[in-house]
Motif scaffolding. Structure first.
Motif, PDB file in Angstrom:
ATOM      1  N   ASP A  27      25.889  71.660  25.948  1.00 37.76           N
ATOM      2  CA  ASP A  27      25.134  71.513  27.191  1.00 37.76           C
ATOM      3  C   ASP A  27      24.911  70.051  27.546  1.00 37.76           C
ATOM      4  O   ASP A  27      24.695  69.207  26.687  1.00 37.76           O
ATOM      5  N   PHE A  29      22.519  67.869  30.288  1.00 35.56           N
ATOM      6  CA  PHE A  29      21.375  67.973  31.174  1.00 35.56           C
ATOM      7  C   PHE A  29      21.227  66.691  31.975  1.00 35.56           C
ATOM      8  O   PHE A  29      21.344  65.602  31.429  1.00 35.56           O
ATOM      9  N   ASN A  58      23.706  71.261  33.484  1.00 34.30           N
ATOM     10  CA  ASN A  58      22.368  71.638  33.947  1.00 34.30           C
ATOM     11  C   ASN A  58      21.821  70.493  34.785  1.00 34.30           C
ATOM     12  O   ASN A  58      21.464  69.445  34.250  1.00 34.30           O
ATOM     13  N   TYR A  60      19.197  68.975  37.645  1.00 34.86           N
ATOM     14  CA  TYR A  60      17.855  69.152  38.189  1.00 34.86           C
ATOM     15  C   TYR A  60      17.470  67.964  39.067  1.00 34.86           C
ATOM     16  O   TYR A  60      17.942  66.848  38.864  1.00 34.86           O
ATOM     17  N   THR A  72      19.908  61.495  31.723  1.00 31.96           N
ATOM     18  CA  THR A  72      20.806  62.502  31.163  1.00 31.96           C
ATOM     19  C   THR A  72      20.505  62.669  29.684  1.00 31.96           C
ATOM     20  O   THR A  72      20.038  61.747  29.015  1.00 31.96           O
ATOM     21  N   ASP A  74      22.101  64.946  26.196  1.00 32.46           N
ATOM     22  CA  ASP A  74      22.993  65.924  25.573  1.00 32.46           C
ATOM     23  C   ASP A  74      22.832  65.814  24.059  1.00 32.46           C
ATOM     24  O   ASP A  74      21.907  65.172  23.584  1.00 32.46           O
ATOM     25  N   PHE A 109      12.843  64.937  28.404  1.00 38.44           N
ATOM     26  CA  PHE A 109      13.489  65.938  29.253  1.00 38.44           C
ATOM     27  C   PHE A 109      12.571  67.136  29.455  1.00 38.44           C
ATOM     28  O   PHE A 109      12.376  67.597  30.583  1.00 38.44           O
ATOM     29  N   LEU A 113      11.150  68.308  32.969  1.00 38.59           N
ATOM     30  CA  LEU A 113      11.644  69.602  33.440  1.00 38.59           C
ATOM     31  C   LEU A 113      10.542  70.426  34.095  1.00 38.59           C
ATOM     32  O   LEU A 113      10.802  71.178  35.037  1.00 38.59           O
TER      33      LEU A 113
END
Length: 122
Positions: A27, A29, A58, A60, A72, A74, A109, A113
């Motif tokens: 993933d 993000f 992902n 946002y 970012t 990961d 994160f 989020l």
């Protein structure tokens, strides 16, 4: 930690290269400011539409005032773009990949989020 300096165009190329290399393996993000999302929509929507279609990407947008342009996260690194004191885009970035920085990145994160909205289309 590495402090880097580059343009928005180079940032997009780095994200594109990183995402295409890493997607389908883990993933990725990304949280962006509202201002950066508008730039992406205007200048890079084709590339980001491809990312959004991938289940591992992902994406946002942060709904509150953000002190950085993007963040970012990961499995291997975090990359953040801080803003200037005037709140403008700065071409300096922070790249971290130590175990402690990844832990901190995950915490940041998760905190961001809570005030972010998933971007599912551009």
């Amino acid at each position: 930690m590495i402090l880097m300096k580059f343009t928005f165009q180079l940032f997009v190329k780095i994200v594109i290269d990183s995402v295409f290399i890493r997607l389908n393996s883990y993933d990725f993000f990304m949280i962006v400011s509202k201002e950066l999302l508008e730039k992406i929509k205007l200048h890079h929507s084709v590339d980001f539409k491809k990312f959004i279609e991938n289940e591992y990407f992902n994406f946002y947008v942060y709904t509150k005032k953000m002190e950085f342009s993007f963040f970012t996260f990961d499995n291997h690194h975090i990359l953040a773009s801080l803003q200037t004191k005037n709140g403008e885009f700065d071409n300096k970035h922070i790249l971290c990949s130590t175990k402690d920085s990844l832990k901190w990145g995950k915490e940041l994160f998760e905190y961001c989020l809570k005030d972010s909205v998933l971007v599912s289309e551009l």
